[in-house]
Design an enzyme around this catalytic site. Structure first.
Site, PDB file in Angstrom:
ATOM      1  N   LYS A   1      -9.024  13.524  -2.374  1.00 52.22           N
ATOM      2  CA  LYS A   1      -9.242  14.703  -1.527  1.00 52.22           C
ATOM      3  C   LYS A   1      -9.691  15.905  -2.355  1.00 52.22           C
ATOM      4  O   LYS A   1     -10.574  16.663  -1.931  1.00 52.22           O
ATOM      5  CB  LYS A   1      -7.948  15.047  -0.771  1.00 52.22           C
ATOM      6  CG  LYS A   1      -7.617  14.024   0.315  1.00 52.22           C
ATOM      7  CD  LYS A   1      -6.309  14.363   1.023  1.00 52.22           C
ATOM      8  CE  LYS A   1      -5.926  13.279   2.012  1.00 52.22           C
ATOM      9  NZ  LYS A   1      -4.770  13.644   2.842  1.00 52.22           N
TER      10      LYS A   1
ATOM     11  N   ARG B   1       9.141  13.236  -5.961  1.00 49.91           N
ATOM     12  CA  ARG B   1       8.848  11.900  -6.508  1.00 49.91           C
ATOM     13  C   ARG B   1       8.624  12.003  -8.004  1.00 49.91           C
ATOM     14  O   ARG B   1       8.311  13.078  -8.512  1.00 49.91           O
ATOM     15  CB  ARG B   1       7.527  11.347  -5.935  1.00 49.91           C
ATOM     16  CG  ARG B   1       7.431  11.215  -4.454  1.00 49.91           C
ATOM     17  CD  ARG B   1       8.080   9.935  -3.973  1.00 49.91           C
ATOM     18  NE  ARG B   1       7.900   9.818  -2.538  1.00 49.91           N
ATOM     19  CZ  ARG B   1       8.622  10.464  -1.633  1.00 49.91           C
ATOM     20  NH1 ARG B   1       9.573  11.279  -2.013  1.00 49.91           N
ATOM     21  NH2 ARG B   1       8.393  10.297  -0.344  1.00 49.91           N
TER      22      ARG B   1
ATOM     23  N   SER C   1      10.696  -2.599  -6.443  1.00 50.54           N
ATOM     24  CA  SER C   1      10.310  -1.202  -6.204  1.00 50.54           C
ATOM     25  C   SER C   1      11.554  -0.345  -6.013  1.00 50.54           C
ATOM     26  O   SER C   1      12.586  -0.833  -5.513  1.00 50.54           O
ATOM     27  CB  SER C   1       9.461  -1.154  -4.932  1.00 50.54           C
ATOM     28  OG  SER C   1       9.393   0.149  -4.433  1.00 50.54           O
TER      29      SER C   1
ATOM     30  N   TYR D   1       9.496  -2.732   3.614  1.00 49.88           N
ATOM     31  CA  TYR D   1       9.003  -3.131   2.289  1.00 49.88           C
ATOM     32  C   TYR D   1      10.176  -3.170   1.289  1.00 49.88           C
ATOM     33  O   TYR D   1      10.308  -4.112   0.506  1.00 49.88           O
ATOM     34  CB  TYR D   1       7.939  -2.105   1.875  1.00 49.88           C
ATOM     35  CG  TYR D   1       7.443  -2.163   0.462  1.00 49.88           C
ATOM     36  CD1 TYR D   1       6.576  -3.168   0.030  1.00 49.88           C
ATOM     37  CD2 TYR D   1       7.788  -1.158  -0.453  1.00 49.88           C
ATOM     38  CE1 TYR D   1       6.084  -3.182  -1.274  1.00 49.88           C
ATOM     39  CE2 TYR D   1       7.298  -1.158  -1.744  1.00 49.88           C
ATOM     40  CZ  TYR D   1       6.455  -2.180  -2.153  1.00 49.88           C
ATOM     41  OH  TYR D   1       5.972  -2.181  -3.448  1.00 49.88           O
TER      42      TYR D   1
ATOM     43  N   CYS E   1      11.758   1.489  -3.715  1.00 46.37           N
ATOM     44  CA  CYS E   1      11.919   1.519  -2.249  1.00 46.37           C
ATOM     45  C   CYS E   1      13.184   0.762  -1.825  1.00 46.37           C
ATOM     46  O   CYS E   1      13.569   0.830  -0.652  1.00 46.37           O
ATOM     47  CB  CYS E   1      10.701   0.944  -1.542  1.00 46.37           C
ATOM     48  SG  CYS E   1       9.340   2.118  -1.426  1.00 46.37           S
TER      49      CYS E   1
ATOM     50  N   GLY F   1       0.847  -1.190   0.000  1.00 46.46           N
ATOM     51  CA  GLY F   1       0.000   0.000   0.000  1.00 46.46           C
ATOM     52  C   GLY F   1       0.877   1.232   0.000  1.00 46.46           C
ATOM     53  O   GLY F   1       2.092   1.135  -0.237  1.00 46.46           O
TER      54      GLY F   1
ATOM     55  N   GLU G   1      -4.150   3.354  -0.241  1.00 42.51           N
ATOM     56  CA  GLU G   1      -3.972   4.152  -1.448  1.00 42.51           C
ATOM     57  C   GLU G   1      -2.648   4.918  -1.400  1.00 42.51           C
ATOM     58  O   GLU G   1      -2.158   5.265  -0.345  1.00 42.51           O
ATOM     59  CB  GLU G   1      -5.157   5.120  -1.632  1.00 42.51           C
ATOM     60  CG  GLU G   1      -5.303   6.187  -0.569  1.00 42.51           C
ATOM     61  CD  GLU G   1      -6.027   5.699   0.682  1.00 42.51           C
ATOM     62  OE1 GLU G   1      -6.059   4.479   0.937  1.00 42.51           O
ATOM     63  OE2 GLU G   1      -6.514   6.561   1.438  1.00 42.51           O
ATOM     64  N   LYS G   2      -2.110   5.193  -2.601  1.00 43.21           N
ATOM     65  CA  LYS G   2      -0.854   5.930  -2.687  1.00 43.21           C
ATOM     66  C   LYS G   2      -1.151   7.404  -2.933  1.00 43.21           C
ATOM     67  O   LYS G   2      -2.292   7.774  -3.210  1.00 43.21           O
ATOM     68  CB  LYS G   2      -0.005   5.342  -3.795  1.00 43.21           C
ATOM     69  CG  LYS G   2       0.239   3.865  -3.557  1.00 43.21           C
ATOM     70  CD  LYS G   2       1.296   3.333  -4.441  1.00 43.21           C
ATOM     71  CE  LYS G   2       2.263   2.524  -3.596  1.00 43.21           C
ATOM     72  NZ  LYS G   2       3.573   2.440  -4.175  1.00 43.21           N
TER      73      LYS G   2
ATOM     74  N   ASN H   1       6.630   5.144  -8.349  1.00 43.76           N
ATOM     75  CA  ASN H   1       5.197   5.266  -8.018  1.00 43.76           C
ATOM     76  C   ASN H   1       4.347   5.179  -9.279  1.00 43.76           C
ATOM     77  O   ASN H   1       4.600   5.890 -10.244  1.00 43.76           O
ATOM     78  CB  ASN H   1       4.906   6.635  -7.400  1.00 43.76           C
ATOM     79  CG  ASN H   1       5.359   6.704  -5.980  1.00 43.76           C
ATOM     80  OD1 ASN H   1       4.644   6.316  -5.081  1.00 43.76           O
ATOM     81  ND2 ASN H   1       6.566   7.192  -5.777  1.00 43.76           N
TER      82      ASN H   1
HETATM   83  P1  NAD Z   1      -2.187  -3.934  -5.540  1.00 44.76           P
HETATM   84  O1  NAD Z   1      -2.281  -3.996  -4.067  1.00 44.76           O
HETATM   85  O2  NAD Z   1      -3.275  -3.238  -6.300  1.00 44.76           O
HETATM   86  O3  NAD Z   1      -2.010  -5.389  -6.155  1.00 44.76           O
HETATM   87  C1  NAD Z   1      -1.361  -6.424  -5.459  1.00 44.76           C
HETATM   88  C2  NAD Z   1      -2.303  -7.614  -5.424  1.00 44.76           C
HETATM   89  O4  NAD Z   1      -1.663  -8.702  -4.747  1.00 44.76           O
HETATM   90  C3  NAD Z   1      -3.610  -7.319  -4.673  1.00 44.76           C
HETATM   91  O5  NAD Z   1      -4.745  -7.484  -5.514  1.00 44.76           O
HETATM   92  C4  NAD Z   1      -3.604  -8.321  -3.540  1.00 44.76           C
HETATM   93  O6  NAD Z   1      -4.883  -8.859  -3.222  1.00 44.76           O
HETATM   94  C5  NAD Z   1      -2.675  -9.400  -4.082  1.00 44.76           C
HETATM   95  N1  NAD Z   1      -2.194 -10.246  -2.990  1.00 44.76           N
HETATM   96  C6  NAD Z   1      -1.791  -9.849  -1.755  1.00 44.76           C
HETATM   97  N2  NAD Z   1      -1.530 -10.920  -0.987  1.00 44.76           N
HETATM   98  C7  NAD Z   1      -1.769 -12.025  -1.754  1.00 44.76           C
HETATM   99  C8  NAD Z   1      -1.680 -13.409  -1.513  1.00 44.76           C
HETATM  100  N3  NAD Z   1      -1.300 -13.880  -0.318  1.00 44.76           N
HETATM  101  N4  NAD Z   1      -2.000 -14.264  -2.523  1.00 44.76           N
HETATM  102  C9  NAD Z   1      -2.412 -13.799  -3.726  1.00 44.76           C
HETATM  103  N5  NAD Z   1      -2.512 -12.475  -4.010  1.00 44.76           N
HETATM  104  C10 NAD Z   1      -2.191 -11.596  -3.033  1.00 44.76           C
HETATM  105  O7  NAD Z   1      -0.764  -3.265  -5.862  1.00 44.76           O
HETATM  106  P2  NAD Z   1      -0.137  -2.718  -7.218  1.00 44.76           P
HETATM  107  O8  NAD Z   1       0.040  -1.252  -7.056  1.00 44.76           O
HETATM  108  O9  NAD Z   1      -0.871  -3.226  -8.380  1.00 44.76           O
HETATM  109  O10 NAD Z   1       1.315  -3.400  -7.139  1.00 44.76           O
HETATM  110  C11 NAD Z   1       1.679  -4.530  -7.914  1.00 44.76           C
HETATM  111  C12 NAD Z   1       3.142  -4.848  -7.662  1.00 44.76           C
HETATM  112  O11 NAD Z   1       3.955  -3.719  -7.989  1.00 44.76           O
HETATM  113  C13 NAD Z   1       3.465  -5.202  -6.208  1.00 44.76           C
HETATM  114  O12 NAD Z   1       4.435  -6.226  -6.181  1.00 44.76           O
HETATM  115  C14 NAD Z   1       4.048  -3.918  -5.667  1.00 44.76           C
HETATM  116  O13 NAD Z   1       4.907  -4.151  -4.584  1.00 44.76           O
HETATM  117  C15 NAD Z   1       4.787  -3.381  -6.885  1.00 44.76           C
HETATM  118  N6  NAD Z   1       4.995  -1.931  -6.854  1.00 44.76           N
HETATM  119  C16 NAD Z   1       3.921  -1.086  -7.003  1.00 44.76           C
HETATM  120  C17 NAD Z   1       4.138   0.290  -6.996  1.00 44.76           C
HETATM  121  C18 NAD Z   1       3.003   1.274  -7.171  1.00 44.76           C
HETATM  122  O14 NAD Z   1       3.255   2.481  -7.202  1.00 44.76           O
HETATM  123  N7  NAD Z   1       1.764   0.838  -7.317  1.00 44.76           N
HETATM  124  C19 NAD Z   1       5.438   0.807  -6.832  1.00 44.76           C
HETATM  125  C20 NAD Z   1       6.489  -0.087  -6.655  1.00 44.76           C
HETATM  126  C21 NAD Z   1       6.262  -1.459  -6.701  1.00 44.76           C
END
Ligand code: NAD
Length: 319
Positions: free
Chosen positions: A197, A217, A118, A146, A120, A78, A188-189, A175
């Protein structure tokens, strides 16, 4: 026709990825612990599985003829509020998901495996610092747990790729934002939270923003991210690869962009809250070597995102 597995496809980025893969005619199985929140998945099959469990990972990977590509995006994640309040869940759940998936993929002989890491994983930066390349993740000093878990999962995936001789591709996302991302509830990010908001505020109103608004960012529109994921996965590029827009803005500039798109005058009240790192500046030379460029600047991406979030806000208010 390729057979493709996408994990985390009940979520934001992987949900868009499934649509992109289906549009080019691949056969796609989507997997997630939950169903997609904003309408049915575009996948041919949707399996609801908890990937913390090794047996669930094995079932996800079971298909006649085997999968040609696995895109592993499932994660317990998240925005900054969640990352700082759920450290143990993030470390435990993601380590289990990532270890079990790569181990099961190696066992069935998957030829090509994508892992979503990420930025991160990088240390904090100060404004004006020269850009960090992928190699500058070491010596490691991520700002949060994370990021540490992502670094461990990157290394695990690479070790399995070396030992079992399959292609592992790793992206470090900046992001990412766009329609159908989490927009409320604590996970939410920043772009989604600020769109929400601003949508809720009247013209001339004030919104609360965590921190002093000066954190820098870059924000990448989801369609650009998805193109980068597919391009990288099908390339020969080994090792982690940053994917992100080269446009860096402060949080206050992000608010100003959202307000402009919304056509509202919005004042900011800066309040205490988890901000994360102070600044970012990353090299994109590796992903750009494949011909990738972010096609959307912040304003054009927000112009596609804000109306969707404003609609969700209106629907929620009406229900
Ligand atoms: P998201 O939370 O919308 O999607 C992640 C999904 O993983 C969710 O639907 C969740 O239900 C699922 N999940 C969690 N635990 C689970 C489990 N035990 N078994 C099966 N599914 C499971 O997040 P996102 O923004 O779509 O991110 C996708 C990937 O990208 C992630 O690995 C995240 O760390 C990485 N990431 C995202 C961002 C960003 O800005 N959104 C930035 C850096 C990295």
């Amino acid at each position: 026709m390729k057979r493709i597995l996408v994990t985390g496809a009940g979520g934001f980025i992987a949900g868009h990825l499934v649509k992109r893969l289906k549009a080019e005619g691949d056969w796609v199985r989507a997997v997630d612990i939950k169903l997609p929140e904003f309408g049915p998945s575009a996948a041919d099959e949707f399996a609801k599985l908890d990937l913390r469990d090794r047996e669930a990972c094995r079932r996800a990977l079971e298909v006649e003829g085997g999968f040609d590509e696995v895109y592993h995006l499932a994660a317990d994640m998240g925005g900054m509020g969640f990352i700082h309040s759920a450290e143990c869940e993030i470390m435990r759940n993601n380590a289990l998901i990532n270890l079990n998936m790569i181990d099961a993929a190696a066992a069935v002989g998957v030829p090509r495996y994508f892992f979503s890491s990420s930025v991160c994983v990088y240390r904090d930066m100060q404004p004006g610092e020269p850009e960090l390349t992928e190699a500058d993740a070491y010596p490691a000093l991520p700002d949060n747990e994370y990021g540490w878990e992502k670094l461990y999962a990157e290394r695990t995936a690479e070790a399995y790729g070396r030992r079992f001789g399959f292609a592992v591709r790793i992206a470090r996302f900046q992001n990412c934002y766009g329609p159908e991302g989490t927009w409320r509830g604590g996970r939410e990010k920043a772009p989604a939270a600020i769109c929400r908001k601003v949508a809720e505020a009247p013209d001339g109103g004030t919104i609360e923003v965590w921190g002093d608004g000066s954190a820098v960012r870059s924000y990448t529109y989801v369609d650009d991210m998805v193109e980068g994921i597919v391009l990288l996965t099908r390339s020969d590029l080994e090792g982690p690869v940053n994917i992100g827009s080269p446009q860096y803005v402060t949080v206050d500039e992000l608010v100003a962009t959202v307000a402009k798109v919304a056509g509202k005058e919005i004042a900011i009240e800066h309040v205490e809250g988890p901000v994360g790192v102070q600044s970012r500046n990353f090299s994109h030379a590796r992903i750009e070597s494949l011909g990738w460029r972010a096609r959307h600047d912040l304003e054009s991406g927000i112009a596609r995102t804000f109306p969707w979030i404003a609609e969700q806000v209106a629907l929620a208010a009406a229900s």
